[in-house]
Enzyme design. Structure first.
Site, mmCIF file in Angstrom:
data_model
loop_
_atom_site.group_PDB
_atom_site.id
_atom_site.type_symbol
_atom_site.label_atom_id
_atom_site.label_comp_id
_atom_site.label_asym_id
_atom_site.label_seq_id
_atom_site.Cartn_x
_atom_site.Cartn_y
_atom_site.Cartn_z
ATOM 1 N N ASP A 31 70.723 25.025 86.316
ATOM 2 C CA ASP A 31 71.276 26.512 85.794
ATOM 3 C C ASP A 31 72.442 26.629 86.108
ATOM 4 O O ASP A 31 72.731 26.807 87.283
ATOM 5 C CB ASP A 31 70.243 27.407 85.976
ATOM 6 C CG ASP A 31 69.975 28.710 85.141
ATOM 7 O OD1 ASP A 31 71.307 29.387 85.045
ATOM 8 O OD2 ASP A 31 69.158 29.149 84.537
ATOM 9 N N SER A 124 62.490 28.897 68.176
ATOM 10 C CA SER A 124 62.345 30.248 67.760
ATOM 11 C C SER A 124 62.017 30.728 66.472
ATOM 12 O O SER A 124 62.196 29.605 65.465
ATOM 13 C CB SER A 124 63.650 31.244 67.873
ATOM 14 O OG SER A 124 63.793 32.287 67.525
ATOM 15 N N TYR A 149 73.310 31.848 66.212
ATOM 16 C CA TYR A 149 72.240 31.466 67.142
ATOM 17 C C TYR A 149 70.975 31.114 66.615
ATOM 18 O O TYR A 149 70.462 29.730 67.027
ATOM 19 C CB TYR A 149 71.811 32.845 68.011
ATOM 20 C CG TYR A 149 70.589 32.573 68.694
ATOM 21 C CD1 TYR A 149 70.291 32.019 69.816
ATOM 22 C CD2 TYR A 149 69.408 33.151 68.027
ATOM 23 C CE1 TYR A 149 68.866 31.630 70.352
ATOM 24 C CE2 TYR A 149 68.061 33.018 68.751
ATOM 25 C CZ TYR A 149 67.920 32.280 70.045
ATOM 26 O OH TYR A 149 66.984 32.066 70.573
ATOM 27 N N LYS A 153 69.473 26.879 66.518
ATOM 28 C CA LYS A 153 68.056 26.242 66.982
ATOM 29 C C LYS A 153 67.536 25.428 65.942
ATOM 30 O O LYS A 153 66.891 24.464 65.888
ATOM 31 C CB LYS A 153 67.153 27.649 66.995
ATOM 32 C CG LYS A 153 67.493 28.402 68.186
ATOM 33 C CD LYS A 153 67.078 27.685 69.404
ATOM 34 C CE LYS A 153 67.345 28.326 70.797
ATOM 35 N NZ LYS A 153 67.163 27.704 71.947
ATOM 36 N N ASP A 295 67.972 42.065 60.141
ATOM 37 C CA ASP A 295 66.574 42.447 60.495
ATOM 38 C C ASP A 295 65.681 41.862 59.168
ATOM 39 O O ASP A 295 66.207 42.457 57.998
ATOM 40 C CB ASP A 295 66.202 43.811 61.023
ATOM 41 C CG ASP A 295 66.632 43.886 62.542
ATOM 42 O OD1 ASP A 295 66.764 42.814 63.125
ATOM 43 O OD2 ASP A 295 66.311 44.838 62.802
#
Ligand code: NAD
Ligand code: UFG
Length: 335
Positions: A31, A124, A149, A153, A295
């Protein structure tokens, strides 16, 4: 068995490390502390009584990966490292693609070179874009992501599939998380976003503890039970346990596998606020504001595939999520 955990000091990774240690796996963590801190190593030790091997490095540093795979006989990799802030990804797409794709590519390259084939990936529900239907099953259409983002994925899922096709022993288990909240029950590890939080639960706890004044609810005119957005919130400890079930699947099987990790139940923003107030006995003042761009109205899983194939299902309820989220922030504020 020895597991390499990238991003293992972050929110979800640290909970997975705890569960791995509790089940007597040996754990190596890499990390770069870009969104975590070194003291999490001590917190993990305090919870489990066990040590990890820790590398403070970027996963894209292939010389370090070479050292790790040479020195340790790694049986499987859990890849949590990456950037995750949706809004920031819109402002800094190159940074997001570079880190999220770059870290995955470096890792997979080194894994193949060292004949390590078992890969658990943090994907996700965002890959489903605006859901084709609800509840979301793993065979629902993916695509239509609205920010770099989410697109990173989706791209990584595709890259893993291509690597698997070229190297059938390479076995990715792709876990599509819904909305992780909560914290370890000790209050020692949890989610600590820098600055003003973007996500609902971190915002609620800060309003409840008096650090922020009022919660803005983004839209009350959605086509949902009370007009506010509906999501499938899952306790981070349940999510972490899902990784151990996925690991067992990867060790015993070859292929590429996709699983939703959610509870299967959707709650609205208003229900979340009301539940939080009831469980913790505190007020969360709120106001209704405009919808947040990007959203969607509702997003919740059909989690039955993970149960049927992995024997995993979420055990903790909303009350645990509310209590543990608040307990964590109160413990942080004691210091
Ligand atoms: P987090 O930011 O708390 O943890 C990520 C960790 O990775 C941090 O400790 C950070 O320091 C480290 N890191 C980032 N880039 C690195 C690099 N190049 N090299 C080494 N370390 C690096 O995030 P989280 O919430 O624990 O999420 C873990 C994973 O799950 C991420 O890939 C995220 O995209 C994914 N995910 C999270 C959510 C969520 O709501 N939290 C939802 C779906 C998927
Ligand atoms: N919300 C508010 N006020 C806030 C924050 C959020 O009303 O201050 C609402 C949102 O409009 C949404 C719900 O609360 O209806 C949940 O919002 P979050 O930001 O907590 O979570 P999202 O579902 O928008 O996104 C999360 C992660 C993404 C991931 C996605 C996958 O942040 O990284 O889940 O489902 F891609």
């Amino acid at each position: 068995m020895k597991i390499l955990v990238t991003g293992g000091l972050g929110y979800i990774g640290s909970h997975a490390v705890v569960e791995l240690l509790n089940e007597n796996y040996d754990v190596v963590v890499i990390d770069d502390l870009s969104n975590s801190s070194r003291d999490i190593v001590d917190k993990i030790k305090e919870i489990t009584g066990k040590d990890i091997v820790f590398y403070e490095n970027d996963v894209r540093d292939e010389a370090v990966l070479e050292e790790i795979f040479t020195k340790h006989k790694i049986d499987a990799v859990m890849h949590f490292a990456g950037y995750k802030a949706v809004g920031e990804s819109v402002q800094k797409p190159i940074l997001y693609y570079e880190n999220n794709l770059g870290s995955t590519l470096s890792l997979c390259k080194k894994m193949l070179e060292h004949e390590c084939y078992k890969f658990i990936f943090s994907s996700s529900a965002t890959v489903y874009g605006d859901p084709e239907r609800l509840p979301l099953t793993e065979d629902c259409r993916v695509g239509g992501t609205t920010n770099p983002y989410g697109t990173s994925k989706l791209m990584i899922e595709r890259i893993l599939s291509d690597i698997h096709i070229a190297n059938p022993k390479f076995t990715p288990v792709i876990l599509r998380y819904f909305n992780p909240i909560g914290a370890h029950k000790t209050g020692l590890i949890g989610e600590k976003p820098n600055g003003i939080p973007n996500n609902l639960m971190p915002y609620i706890v800060r309003v409840a503890s008096g650090e922020l004044e009022i919660l803005s609810i983004f839209g009350n005119d959605y086509d949902t039970k009370d007009g506010t957005g509906v999501r499938d919130y899952i306790h981070v400890v349940d999510l972490a346990k899902g990784h151990l079930s996925a690991l067992k699947k990867a060790m015993n099987d070859e292929g590429i596998f996709y699983y939703n990790l959610g509870t299967g139940t959707g709650y609205s923003v208003l229900e979340m606020v009301q539940n939080f107030e009831k469980v913790n006995g505190v007020k969360v003042p709120y106001k209704m504001v405009d919808r947040r761009p990007g959203d969607i109205a509702s997003c919740y899983s059909d989690a039955s595939k993970a149960y049927e194939e992995l024997g995993w299902k979420a055990e903790l309820g909303l009350e645990d999520m509310m209590r543990d989220s608040y307990n964590f922030i109160l413990k942080q504020n004691e210091k």
